[in-house]
Scaffold this motif. Structure first.
Motif, PDB file in Angstrom:
ATOM      1  N   THR A 488     -49.255 -65.760  33.355  1.00  0.00           N
ATOM      2  CA  THR A 488     -48.947 -66.443  32.089  1.00  0.00           C
ATOM      3  C   THR A 488     -48.967 -67.951  32.277  1.00  0.00           C
ATOM      4  O   THR A 488     -48.324 -68.477  33.195  1.00  0.00           O
ATOM      5  CB  THR A 488     -47.555 -66.020  31.560  1.00  0.00           C
ATOM      6  OG1 THR A 488     -47.547 -64.610  31.341  1.00  0.00           O
ATOM      7  CG2 THR A 488     -47.229 -66.729  30.252  1.00  0.00           C
ATOM      8  N   THR A 511     -52.182 -64.262  29.284  1.00  0.00           N
ATOM      9  CA  THR A 511     -51.690 -65.024  28.127  1.00  0.00           C
ATOM     10  C   THR A 511     -51.822 -66.519  28.358  1.00  0.00           C
ATOM     11  O   THR A 511     -51.364 -67.043  29.383  1.00  0.00           O
ATOM     12  CB  THR A 511     -50.211 -64.684  27.833  1.00  0.00           C
ATOM     13  OG1 THR A 511     -50.088 -63.287  27.587  1.00  0.00           O
ATOM     14  CG2 THR A 511     -49.703 -65.459  26.623  1.00  0.00           C
ATOM     15  N   THR A 533     -55.747 -61.732  26.814  1.00  0.00           N
ATOM     16  CA  THR A 533     -55.654 -60.988  25.551  1.00  0.00           C
ATOM     17  C   THR A 533     -55.117 -61.858  24.419  1.00  0.00           C
ATOM     18  O   THR A 533     -55.376 -61.577  23.249  1.00  0.00           O
ATOM     19  CB  THR A 533     -54.738 -59.769  25.714  1.00  0.00           C
ATOM     20  OG1 THR A 533     -53.429 -60.205  26.130  1.00  0.00           O
ATOM     21  CG2 THR A 533     -55.282 -58.806  26.754  1.00  0.00           C
ATOM     22  N   THR A 534     -54.382 -62.911  24.771  1.00  0.00           N
ATOM     23  CA  THR A 534     -53.753 -63.750  23.744  1.00  0.00           C
ATOM     24  C   THR A 534     -53.970 -65.224  24.036  1.00  0.00           C
ATOM     25  O   THR A 534     -53.697 -65.693  25.150  1.00  0.00           O
ATOM     26  CB  THR A 534     -52.234 -63.477  23.667  1.00  0.00           C
ATOM     27  OG1 THR A 534     -52.027 -62.091  23.387  1.00  0.00           O
ATOM     28  CG2 THR A 534     -51.577 -64.312  22.580  1.00  0.00           C
ATOM     29  N   GLY A 536     -52.543 -68.581  22.523  1.00  0.00           N
ATOM     30  CA  GLY A 536     -51.450 -69.000  21.647  1.00  0.00           C
ATOM     31  C   GLY A 536     -51.841 -70.079  20.660  1.00  0.00           C
ATOM     32  O   GLY A 536     -52.883 -70.729  20.765  1.00  0.00           O
ATOM     33  N   VAL A 555     -59.813 -60.782  24.059  1.00  0.00           N
ATOM     34  CA  VAL A 555     -58.875 -61.501  23.192  1.00  0.00           C
ATOM     35  C   VAL A 555     -58.753 -60.793  21.848  1.00  0.00           C
ATOM     36  O   VAL A 555     -59.747 -60.515  21.181  1.00  0.00           O
ATOM     37  CB  VAL A 555     -59.321 -62.962  22.986  1.00  0.00           C
ATOM     38  CG1 VAL A 555     -58.435 -63.653  21.935  1.00  0.00           C
ATOM     39  CG2 VAL A 555     -59.266 -63.725  24.295  1.00  0.00           C
ATOM     40  N   THR A 556     -57.533 -60.483  21.471  1.00  0.00           N
ATOM     41  CA  THR A 556     -57.279 -59.861  20.167  1.00  0.00           C
ATOM     42  C   THR A 556     -56.667 -60.848  19.180  1.00  0.00           C
ATOM     43  O   THR A 556     -56.783 -60.666  17.973  1.00  0.00           O
ATOM     44  CB  THR A 556     -56.320 -58.668  20.323  1.00  0.00           C
ATOM     45  OG1 THR A 556     -55.098 -59.118  20.933  1.00  0.00           O
ATOM     46  CG2 THR A 556     -56.943 -57.587  21.197  1.00  0.00           C
ATOM     47  N   THR A 557     -56.012 -61.887  19.728  1.00  0.00           N
ATOM     48  CA  THR A 557     -55.325 -62.844  18.850  1.00  0.00           C
ATOM     49  C   THR A 557     -55.560 -64.272  19.326  1.00  0.00           C
ATOM     50  O   THR A 557     -55.399 -64.574  20.512  1.00  0.00           O
ATOM     51  CB  THR A 557     -53.804 -62.584  18.836  1.00  0.00           C
ATOM     52  OG1 THR A 557     -53.570 -61.253  18.397  1.00  0.00           O
ATOM     53  CG2 THR A 557     -53.086 -63.540  17.899  1.00  0.00           C
ATOM     54  N   THR A 558     -55.986 -65.126  18.396  1.00  0.00           N
ATOM     55  CA  THR A 558     -55.992 -66.571  18.656  1.00  0.00           C
ATOM     56  C   THR A 558     -54.983 -67.173  17.701  1.00  0.00           C
ATOM     57  O   THR A 558     -55.119 -67.044  16.479  1.00  0.00           O
ATOM     58  CB  THR A 558     -57.382 -67.189  18.414  1.00  0.00           C
ATOM     59  OG1 THR A 558     -57.765 -66.954  17.072  1.00  0.00           O
ATOM     60  CG2 THR A 558     -58.407 -66.601  19.347  1.00  0.00           C
ATOM     61  N   GLY A 559     -53.974 -67.777  18.225  1.00  0.00           N
ATOM     62  CA  GLY A 559     -52.902 -68.318  17.389  1.00  0.00           C
ATOM     63  C   GLY A 559     -53.377 -69.417  16.462  1.00  0.00           C
ATOM     64  O   GLY A 559     -54.452 -69.993  16.625  1.00  0.00           O
TER      65      GLY A 559
END
Length: 743
Positions: A488, A511, A533-534, A536, A555-559
């Motif tokens: 992380t 992360t 995967t993330t 932020g 990657v499932t999420t881009t903040g």
């Protein structure tokens, strides 16, 4: 009524036995009130106590003088309380006890003679007798109880006879005119607050009989210039001499074992003190706020230097710590701003929180091998400290331990350290390099934030987490090696590292925290591995030199705002794993010319591509259901939008504001042409075309590029982008085994 003898008093009492101004005040005591304000009491034995009764028998009379006949043995509790006009009282030799509150609040009483028969003066006996200027305490008295003469603000001197063994708590508290006191040789204990705030008291001699000086005993005696503590004293209790601001010196005898909490706190004229070898404990705040104290010697018997013990001794230039000290507790020497050096003996195992905080003149410190823990902010704001050697015994550098040590140029962290706490070296603006040993597993949040001259750092393979803002605003940091052990990268970990040109994120990282690399304005490239995967929120926002980025399929999420303000970003690949484009994700990416939104995406959130002023072509996948407010606001260069969604996505307000809808071509599925022409905001486009087929994201490889063949199998383009394919002449082509039509 003056000089009336006992026989005459008895005769008078017999004559007036039925008078309404008379009555009984004890089993064998009677009282009479005369017209001239005199209360006469005669008879024998004990007087009644009135402390918890509803009213005194003489409550309604204005008593100016009291005559107690010989034979009365006690003055009852609260017997004459609140006789505010009483000026004199005659107490006979037969009285042995003056009860609690006996003359409490007799504010006009100027003097009193206590006969030799009295052995006990009860609590509050003369409390708040504000006009009482003198009192004679006879040799018969053995105990002066609590608050006996409290608030007697006109009392100038008092002699406590040799018969007294105990001065009760607060006995002379706030006797503000008391200039001298003589304490008899039999007193063993001076109670808590006994002479508290006797602000005119200039000197006091404590006899050899005293073993304990109570808490606050002489606290606030601001005129007290000297005090002699005899060899009989073993304990100086909490705040015993606190705020004796005129006290210049004190000798603590070898008999003392304990110096209590804040015992000499606020003795602002005290210049030096020697703590003898008999003392084992220096209590919390014992000498705090002793502004004039220049040197202190701590004896070899002391094992603990308490919290705040020498806090704010701002003139303290040197301190000798005895070899028996094991713990220097929290804030022990905090704000000793003139302290230039200190030797910590080998006996010390713990340096507490804030122990030397704000010792701004401290240039060097030797931490012995016995120390295992440097606790939080122990050396915070030691702004003259240039170097420090941390011994191999230390396992933890506490939160903020060396924060704001702005002159610290180098530090050696030994292999014994496992944890570098939060803010441990924050704002060490002169620190140019640091080596973190393989023993360290955790670098705390903000650990090296604002180390503005730190040019390089090596993070060992033992570290698994880089805490939030750990290296943020290290503006001289040009490169960093992130080891394969890291899983992380915390929020803001390298935020504001404006000289950082490149970074390699290892495959171990899953992360990338929010703001992790935000405002790294020199960062030109970054490789995000398939393990992530993330990403932020604002992870790469403000990276104004970043030209391209590949987001892997993991990657499932881009903040939100992940790439906001990446003004040099010309291309970006959004993989099929992403299900939504978060708010502000590519806002102000002013160099971005085209974008392909894959079929996995169901929502394009607020301001996602706002102010992408060079964006020309947009392809929206077939799963998009909603496009939120201002998603493409002020994208003034868009000339073509392709939407593969059969049902027109719902659009919030201002989605396409700033786009020239009379010139921008909108390509939609042929069967949905009428639906788009009627849908809110889509209907505003004047050039709407229907297409039976189109270029979908499924024909591209992981990098967003594809080989293009003509219908007869001739290769037309290699690794072509969306823009290159859309620019082909009208016709039928094969892309990754799928037939497409360019119209």
């Amino acid at each position: 009524m003056k000089q009336i003898d006992t026989l005459l008093i008895d005769l008078l009492m017999d004559l007036l036995a039925n008078d309404e101004n008379s009555g009984t005040c004890g089993p064998d005591l009677r009282w009479l009130f005369t017209d001239n304000g005199v209360l006469v009491i005669t008879g024998k034995g004990k007087m009644n106590d009135y402390l918890y009764r509803n009213r005194l028998p003489w409550y309604k009379y204005d008593i100016k003088r009291i005559i107690i006949g010989d034979g009365a043995t006690t003055i009852g509790e609260a017997a004459f309380k609140d006789c505010s006009n009483l000026t004199s009282v005659t107490i006979p030799n037969s009285v042995t006890t003056i009860g609690r509150h006996a003359f409490d609040e007799c504010s006009a009483l100027t003097s009193v003679t206590i006969p030799n028969s009295v052995t006990e003066i009860g609590g509050y006996a003369f409390h708040n007798c504000r006009e009482l200027t003198s009192v004679t305490i006879p040799n018969s008295v053995t105990e002066i109880r609590y608050d006996a003469f409290a608030h007697c603000s006109a009392l100038t001197s008092v002699t406590i006879p040799n018969s007294v063994t105990e001065i009760g708590d607060n006995a002379f508290i706030l006797c503000s005119a008391l200039t001298s006191v003589t304490i008899g040789n039999s007193v063993t204990e001076i109670g808590d607050g006994a002479f508290y705030n006797c602000s005119a008291l200039t000197s006091v001699t404590i006899p050899n009989s005293v073993t304990e000086i109570g808490g606050n005993a002489f606290a606030g005696c601001s005129a007290l210039t000297s005090v002699t503590i005899p060899n009989s004293v073993t304990t100086i209790r909490e705040e015993a001499l606190a705020y004796c601001s005129a006290l210049t010196s004190v000798t603590i005898p070898n008999s003392v074992t304990t110096i209590g909490w804040r015992a000499f706190s606020g003795c602002s004229a005290l210049t030096s003190v020697t703590i003898p070898n008999s003392v084992t404990t220096i209590g919390s705040g014992a000498f705090s706020d002793c502004y004039a104290l220049t040197s202190v010697t701590i004896g070899n018997s002391v094992t603990t230097i308490g919290e705040d013990a020498f806090w704010y001794c701002s003139s303290l230039t040197s301190v000798t710590i005895g070899n028996s000290v094991m713990a220097i507790l929290d804030s022990a020497f905090a704000d000793c701003s003139e302290l230039t050096s200190v030797t910590i003996p080998n006996s010390v195992t713990t340096i507490g929180k804030d122990a030397f905080r704000d010792c701004s003149a401290l240039t060097s410190v030797t931490i012995p091998n016995s120390v295992t823990t440097i606790e939080g902010e122990a050396f915070k704001s030691c702004s003259s400290l240039t170097s420090v050697t941390i011994p191999n015994s230390v396992t933890e550098i506490g939160d903020g331990a060396f924060k704001n040590c702005s002159a610290l140029t180098s530090v050696t962290i030994p292999n014994s350290v496992t944890t570098i706490g939060k803010e441990a070296f924050r704002d060490c603006s002169a620190l140019t390099s640091v080596t973190i040993p393989n023993s360290v597993t955790t670098i705390g949040g903000l650990a090296f934030r604002d180390c503005s001259t730190l040019t390089s750092v090596t993070i060992p393979n033992s570290v698994t987490t880089i805490g939030n803002d750990a290296f943020s605003y290290c503006s001289a940091l040009t490169s960093v090696n992130i080891p394969n052990s890291i899983t992380t990268i915390g929020s803001g970990a390298f935020s504001g590292c404006s000289a950082l040109t490149s970074v390699t994120i290892p495959n171990s990282v899953t992360t990338i925290g929010g703001l992790a690399f935000s405002n790294c304005s020199s960062l030109t490239s970054v490789t995000i591995p398939n393990s992530v995967t993330t990403i932020g929120g604002s992870a790469f926002s403000g990276c104004s030199a970043l030209t391209s980025v590949n987001i892997p399929n993991s990657v499932t999420t881009t903040g939100g705002s992940a790439f906001s303000g990446c003004s040099a970003l010309t291309s970006v690949n959004i993989p099929n794993s992403v299900t939504k484009i978060d708010n502000h994700t590519f806002e102000y990416c002013s160099a971005l010319t085209s974008i392909n939104i894959p079929n996995s995406v169901t929502a394009i959130e607020e301001d996602a591509f706002r102010d992408c002023t060079n964006l020309q072509k947009v392809n929206i996948g077939n799963s998009v259901k909603i496009i939120e407010m201002s998603a493409f606001n002020n994208c003034t260069s868009i000339t073509q939008i392709s939407s593969e969604a059969v049902v027109p996505p719902t659009c919030d307000s201002d989605v396409f504001d700033g786009i020239n809808k009379s010139k921008c071509k909108l390509i939609v599925p042929k069967n949905s042409l009428d639906a788009y022409k009627q849908a809110d905001q889509w209907k505003d486009f004047l050039l709407i075309e229907g297409s039976t087929t189109g270029i979908t994201n499924t024909v591209y490889n992981n990098s967003g590029l594809a080989d293009v063949y003509t219908i007869d199998g001739t290769k037309r383009l290699s690794k072509a982008s969306t823009d290159e394919i859309n620019a082909l002449p009208k016709g039928v082509y094969i892309v990754n085994g799928k037939k497409i039509i360019i119209k």
